[in-house]
Design a protein around this motif. Structure first.
Motif, short mmCIF file in Angstrom:
data_model
loop_
_atom_site.label_atom_id
_atom_site.label_comp_id
_atom_site.label_asym_id
_atom_site.label_seq_id
_atom_site.Cartn_x
_atom_site.Cartn_y
_atom_site.Cartn_z
N UNK A 1 -35.74 26.74 -2.75
CA UNK A 1 -36.58 27.24 -1.68
C UNK A 1 -37.51 26.13 -1.24
N UNK A 2 -37.49 25.83 0.04
CA UNK A 2 -38.30 24.75 0.58
C UNK A 2 -39.38 25.31 1.49
N UNK A 3 -40.53 24.71 1.42
CA UNK A 3 -41.63 25.08 2.31
C UNK A 3 -41.56 24.20 3.55
N UNK A 4 -42.43 24.45 4.51
CA UNK A 4 -42.43 23.78 5.80
C UNK A 4 -43.45 22.63 5.80
N UNK A 5 -43.06 21.43 5.36
CA UNK A 5 -44.03 20.34 5.25
C UNK A 5 -44.58 19.90 6.60
N UNK A 6 -45.90 19.77 6.66
CA UNK A 6 -46.58 19.30 7.88
C UNK A 6 -46.22 20.10 9.13
N UNK A 7 -45.88 21.36 8.93
CA UNK A 7 -45.45 22.21 10.06
C UNK A 7 -44.34 21.54 10.87
N UNK A 8 -43.45 20.84 10.18
CA UNK A 8 -42.38 20.09 10.84
C UNK A 8 -41.51 21.01 11.70
N UNK A 9 -41.24 22.19 11.20
CA UNK A 9 -40.41 23.14 11.96
C UNK A 9 -41.30 24.29 12.43
N UNK A 10 -41.22 24.59 13.71
CA UNK A 10 -42.12 25.61 14.24
C UNK A 10 -41.39 26.81 14.85
N UNK A 11 -40.07 26.84 14.77
CA UNK A 11 -39.35 28.02 15.27
C UNK A 11 -39.36 29.07 14.16
N UNK A 12 -40.01 30.19 14.47
CA UNK A 12 -40.12 31.27 13.50
C UNK A 12 -38.99 32.27 13.75
N UNK A 13 -38.26 32.57 12.69
CA UNK A 13 -37.15 33.51 12.77
C UNK A 13 -37.57 34.89 12.29
N UNK A 14 -36.91 35.89 12.84
CA UNK A 14 -36.95 37.25 12.33
C UNK A 14 -35.52 37.60 11.95
N UNK A 15 -35.35 38.72 11.28
CA UNK A 15 -34.02 39.18 10.92
C UNK A 15 -33.85 40.58 11.50
N UNK A 16 -32.82 40.75 12.32
CA UNK A 16 -32.57 42.02 12.99
C UNK A 16 -31.22 42.58 12.55
N UNK A 17 -31.17 43.90 12.48
CA UNK A 17 -29.96 44.57 12.00
C UNK A 17 -28.72 44.19 12.81
N UNK A 18 -28.83 44.18 14.13
CA UNK A 18 -27.65 43.91 14.97
C UNK A 18 -27.54 42.45 15.41
N UNK A 19 -28.69 41.77 15.53
CA UNK A 19 -28.67 40.39 16.04
C UNK A 19 -28.68 39.34 14.94
N UNK A 20 -28.96 39.75 13.71
CA UNK A 20 -29.00 38.79 12.60
C UNK A 20 -30.27 37.96 12.64
N UNK A 21 -30.18 36.72 12.18
CA UNK A 21 -31.32 35.80 12.20
C UNK A 21 -31.51 35.37 13.65
N UNK A 22 -32.72 35.56 14.15
CA UNK A 22 -32.99 35.33 15.58
C UNK A 22 -34.41 34.83 15.76
N UNK A 23 -34.62 34.06 16.81
CA UNK A 23 -35.95 33.59 17.15
C UNK A 23 -36.88 34.79 17.33
N UNK A 24 -38.04 34.76 16.67
CA UNK A 24 -38.93 35.91 16.65
C UNK A 24 -39.42 36.28 18.05
N UNK A 25 -39.74 35.30 18.87
CA UNK A 25 -40.23 35.58 20.23
C UNK A 25 -39.11 36.20 21.06
N UNK A 26 -37.90 35.66 20.93
CA UNK A 26 -36.74 36.21 21.65
C UNK A 26 -36.49 37.66 21.26
N UNK A 27 -36.67 37.94 19.97
CA UNK A 27 -36.37 39.28 19.46
C UNK A 27 -37.51 40.28 19.70
N UNK A 28 -38.74 39.86 19.42
CA UNK A 28 -39.87 40.79 19.46
C UNK A 28 -40.80 40.59 20.65
N UNK A 29 -40.56 39.55 21.43
CA UNK A 29 -41.38 39.33 22.61
C UNK A 29 -42.61 38.47 22.36
#
Length: 177
Positions: free
Chosen positions: A1-29
């Motif tokens: 398990x790796x953490x996000x060093x220096x905020x290198x990655x800023x795309x936050x994912x959510x997990x949705x039943x039908x869409x799977x792993x998806x960009x949180x803003x795309x999924x939840x607005x």
């Protein structure tokens, strides 16, 4: 398990039943992430992500593979697993797509706490019941490619259906002009 060093990655994912792993803003607005995401877990393409949030026929949460092709992050509340091969992750994603499989695997492992919280850690998750899948990597790859071709065919047919529905809508709107 790796953490996000220096905020290198800023795309936050959510997990949705039908869409799977998806960009949180795309999924939840919008994003529901903390201001600082240094402690968020990195999710690489092919990783499995388990969200403990119950949803309808998945009372112990859902398990999906990151099929975005991108590296992102998820809340520390999620469990993230890297499988030996992408194909194995694909098979596990499809296996856990069936609510009965998820329920049977997670039910003996998860302890529900106060306020319906799910108490399970990575080690407990990985030490659950055995899942009967082919161990030979070539066999996994063949099954993965076959299932992928079926998914591609389904997506193509869904796009065609959408085009026909749009055409029907257009024709009906112009029928009585």
């Amino acid at each position: 398990m790796h953490k996000n060093p220096n905020n290198k990655y800023n795309e936050v994912f959510s997990v949705a039943k039908h869409k799977g792993v998806i960009n949180q803003i795309e999924h939840l607005g919008r994003s529901f992430s903390a201001k600082e995401i240094l402690h968020y877990k990195l999710v690489y393409p092919g990783d499995l992500v388990y969200t403990k949030s119950p949803t309808s026929d998945f009372p112990f949460g859902i398990i999906k593979q990151n099929r975005t092709g991108r590296i992102g992050v998820v809340s520390p509340l999620y469990c993230v697993f890297t499988t030996k091969t992408y194909a194995l992750g694909y098979l596990l994603h499809e296996y856990f797509n069936l609510s009965v499989n998820s329920f049977n695997y997670l039910n003996p492992l998860v302890q529900k706490g106060a306020k319906n919280t799910m108490n399970i850690n990575n080690e407990t998750f990985l030490n659950g019941a055995s899942i009967l899948l082919p161990m030979d990597e070539e066999e996994q790859e063949k099954i993965y490619k076959f299932l992928l071709s079926l998914d591609e065919k389904i997506n193509l047919e869904n796009e065609l259906l959408t085009q026909y529905e749009n055409q029907k809508k257009y024709l009906l709107q112009n029928l009585f002009v």
